[in-house]
Design a protein around this motif. Structure first.
Motif, PDB file in Angstrom:
ATOM      1  N   VAL A  80     -53.869   7.756  69.081  1.00 20.06           N
ATOM      2  CA  VAL A  80     -53.306   8.067  70.407  1.00 20.06           C
ATOM      3  C   VAL A  80     -53.688   6.976  71.403  1.00 20.06           C
ATOM      4  O   VAL A  80     -52.850   6.490  72.178  1.00 20.06           O
ATOM      5  N   LEU A  81     -54.966   6.584  71.380  1.00 19.35           N
ATOM      6  CA  LEU A  81     -55.408   5.536  72.313  1.00 19.35           C
ATOM      7  C   LEU A  81     -54.655   4.232  72.064  1.00 19.35           C
ATOM      8  O   LEU A  81     -54.266   3.545  73.014  1.00 19.35           O
ATOM      9  N   TYR A  82     -54.433   3.907  70.796  1.00 17.39           N
ATOM     10  CA  TYR A  82     -53.722   2.671  70.468  1.00 17.39           C
ATOM     11  C   TYR A  82     -52.302   2.694  71.049  1.00 17.39           C
ATOM     12  O   TYR A  82     -51.790   1.664  71.498  1.00 17.39           O
ATOM     13  N   GLN A  83     -51.671   3.875  71.061  1.00 21.65           N
ATOM     14  CA  GLN A  83     -50.309   3.994  71.600  1.00 21.65           C
ATOM     15  C   GLN A  83     -50.284   3.894  73.129  1.00 21.65           C
ATOM     16  O   GLN A  83     -49.326   3.381  73.700  1.00 21.65           O
ATOM     17  N   LEU A  84     -51.365   4.362  73.775  1.00 20.40           N
ATOM     18  CA  LEU A  84     -51.326   4.521  75.230  1.00 20.40           C
ATOM     19  C   LEU A  84     -51.955   3.371  76.014  1.00 20.40           C
ATOM     20  O   LEU A  84     -51.560   3.097  77.143  1.00 20.40           O
ATOM     21  N   LYS A  85     -52.949   2.715  75.439  1.00 22.01           N
ATOM     22  CA  LYS A  85     -53.761   1.810  76.250  1.00 22.01           C
ATOM     23  C   LYS A  85     -52.959   0.596  76.716  1.00 22.01           C
ATOM     24  O   LYS A  85     -52.151   0.034  75.981  1.00 22.01           O
ATOM     25  N   GLU A  86     -53.234   0.228  77.951  1.00 20.09           N
ATOM     26  CA  GLU A  86     -52.547  -0.910  78.561  1.00 20.09           C
ATOM     27  C   GLU A  86     -53.521  -1.901  79.173  1.00 20.09           C
ATOM     28  O   GLU A  86     -53.147  -3.044  79.429  1.00 20.09           O
ATOM     29  N   ASP A 102     -59.635  -1.601  66.589  1.00 17.30           N
ATOM     30  CA  ASP A 102     -58.527  -0.656  66.745  1.00 17.30           C
ATOM     31  C   ASP A 102     -58.388   0.276  65.542  1.00 17.30           C
ATOM     32  O   ASP A 102     -57.531   1.169  65.549  1.00 17.30           O
ATOM     33  N   CYS A 103     -59.207   0.063  64.519  1.00 15.97           N
ATOM     34  CA  CYS A 103     -59.124   0.926  63.334  1.00 15.97           C
ATOM     35  C   CYS A 103     -59.522   2.349  63.725  1.00 15.97           C
ATOM     36  O   CYS A 103     -60.586   2.561  64.303  1.00 15.97           O
ATOM     37  N   CYS A 104     -58.677   3.324  63.412  1.00 18.10           N
ATOM     38  CA  CYS A 104     -58.983   4.719  63.739  1.00 18.10           C
ATOM     39  C   CYS A 104     -59.640   5.435  62.566  1.00 18.10           C
ATOM     40  O   CYS A 104     -59.864   6.645  62.635  1.00 18.10           O
ATOM     41  N   GLN A 105     -59.937   4.706  61.491  1.00 16.71           N
ATOM     42  CA  GLN A 105     -60.668   5.219  60.332  1.00 16.71           C
ATOM     43  C   GLN A 105     -59.996   6.466  59.750  1.00 16.71           C
ATOM     44  O   GLN A 105     -60.668   7.428  59.385  1.00 16.71           O
TER      45      GLN A 105
END
Length: 449
Positions: free
Chosen positions: A230-236, A413-416
């Motif tokens: 989710v963070l990977y999709q949202l972060k700017e 960025d790995c979400c494991q």
């Protein structure tokens, strides 16, 4: 409500989905407070064998911040303290009494919550044994109390495809959930509350207000609801790299603690095995694993996630962060020419088996379908990674001790989620290699600070 859709990922068609009913198991004969599932902690023991404790009594703390306490989930006597290699603390086992005697704090009303000093709230959660439920990216260590996160991600779904359904968890706990959200608003101006698309109807049937609370709905493909995805999709912005996240179970526990003034002792879990659709289970925190599951078949294992969980010994106790048990049976004997058999009942990512053509759920086992071998640059791990990483290239950079190159390739960025290791035809433990690389980098950065 915004829709988040990952371009990759994979959801296997598996048997064993829990049904929506809930049963309560009897009070167990032992209760454990496990340190095995807590990342980065340097535990400092606070009790001795034979000592009497109340529910909420601190059992051990973190040497990095001794105000963060891990507390007893039961009233009784410390029966045994287990240590691992180099005397690392594994578990504190309690022989419980039939009645709880709680360490009591003053309950906090909604009005008081809005006026309390932030530092006082942090201290209350630390003393209550719940602050560690808040995790900070990128390493997902315990959140730094002095940090103001750019956002806090609340994931209503767990880390596994068969984690407890949020509607079951919230059915009797909506007030605690709302109190928990009010608490989080004291720490960040932006709350991201995610729910998996296939859970929305049940959540809205539970409470019409849920539609206004959930900010993002995620894809049903695993692991779209993982806070890291989710963070990977949202972060700017760069500041968002150190956001916080929290699970629904821990948010509800925080709400219950603030409302009642004592440590919440119950937990809802799922225990899945094969083709059985079992109900959700309400148990005491720290219940022993062997009272929750039947023994795994020879060669099998019990894990806390299909792709990224911890392997549990049946004689251990369920940890603070764990609410899913998967009993995966042992591998059958090797099949002669197995690669040319139709494989109608075998899960597959690459459509190697005919099971990919049908919707019938398959059953997992511990079969590896081959021996570990060198990376063949097939890019299967790249094609399945939800965060668009190149796991095999990151692995090679880590093996060459080129940490800067691994970071440039997106190691943090790995979400494991574990999908890269699951799909690797060379049987390389990519998920573990990347996780170890992240942990090593994080510990080094702490030492430099």
């Amino acid at each position: 409500m915004e829709k988040l859709k990952i371009s990759r990922g994979f959801t296997p068609k598996l048997t064993g989905k829990p049904d929506m009913s809930l049963i309560r198991l009897p009070f167990p004969s032992t209760i454990g407070c496990s340190a095995g599932d807590i990342p980065f902690i340097r535990p400092k023991l606070l009790v001795k064998e034979g000592q009497s404790v109340k529910t909420g009594t601190p059992l051990f703390t973190d040497k990095r911040d001794t105000s963060i306490q891990y507390v007893s989930p039961a009233t009784g006597k410390v029966k045994k303290i287990l240590f691992g290699e180099r005397r690392r603390l594994l578990e504190v086992i309690i022989e419980p009494d039939t009645q709880d005697e709680f360490i009591q704090f003053d309950p906090i009303s909604e009005a008081t919550l809005a006026q309390m000093e932030k530092a006082d709230l942090v201290d209350r959660l630390k003393q209550g044994g719940l602050w560690q439920g808040l995790r900070q990216f990128p390493a997902k260590d315990t959140a730094e109390p002095d940090h103001t996160p750019a956002m806090i991600i609340v994931s209503l779904n767990g880390n596994d495809i068969f984690s407890p359904h949020p509607a079951v968890v919230l059915k009797e706990n909506m007030d605690a959930f709302l109190t928990g959200l009010a608490l989080l608003r004291r720490f960040s101006h932006r709350l991201v509350i995610t729910a998996r698309e296939d859970c929305l109807d049940d959540l809205q049937n539970l409470s019409p207000d849920m539609g206004g609370l959930i900010t993002h709905v995620t894809d049903t493909a695993y692991p779209a609801w993982n806070p890291g995805a989710v963070l990977y999709q949202l972060k700017e912005t760069q500041a968002e790299n150190s956001s916080w996240c929290i699970s629904l179970a821990h948010l509800v526990m925080m709400g219950q603690f603030l409302m009642t003034g004592h440590y919440p002792v119950d937990k809802i879990i799922t225990a899945t095995r094969g083709e059985y659709n079992r109900p959700h289970i309400l148990i005491r925190q720290g219940a022993p694993v062997n009272t929750l599951t039947a023994p795994a078949a020879p060669g099998g294992m019990v894990t806390t996630g299909r792709f990224n969980g911890r392997i549990l010994d049946p004689v251990t106790h369920l940890g603070f962060f764990e609410n899913t048990l998967n009993i995966i049976d042992g591998a059958p004997e090797d099949e002669m020419f197995g690669f040319v058999r139709p494989g109608l009942g075998k899960p597959t990512v690459s459509a190697t088996f005919l099971s990919s053509l049908f919707k019938k759920p398959a059953q997992m086992d511990c079969t590896l379908h081959g021996e570990p071998r060198a990376c063949i640059n097939c890019s299967y791990c790249e094609r399945i990674c939800p965060n668009d990483l190149l796991p095999s290239f990151i692995m090679k950079a880590l093996h060459a001790d080129e940490i800067e190159e691994a970071l440039e390739l997106g190691l943090l960025d790995c979400c494991q989620c574990g999908l890269c290791a699951y799909t690797c035809p060379s049987k390389i433990e990519l998920a573990k290699i990347l996780a170890d690389g992240m942990d090593s980098h994080y510990k080094d950065s702490q030492y430099k600070d």
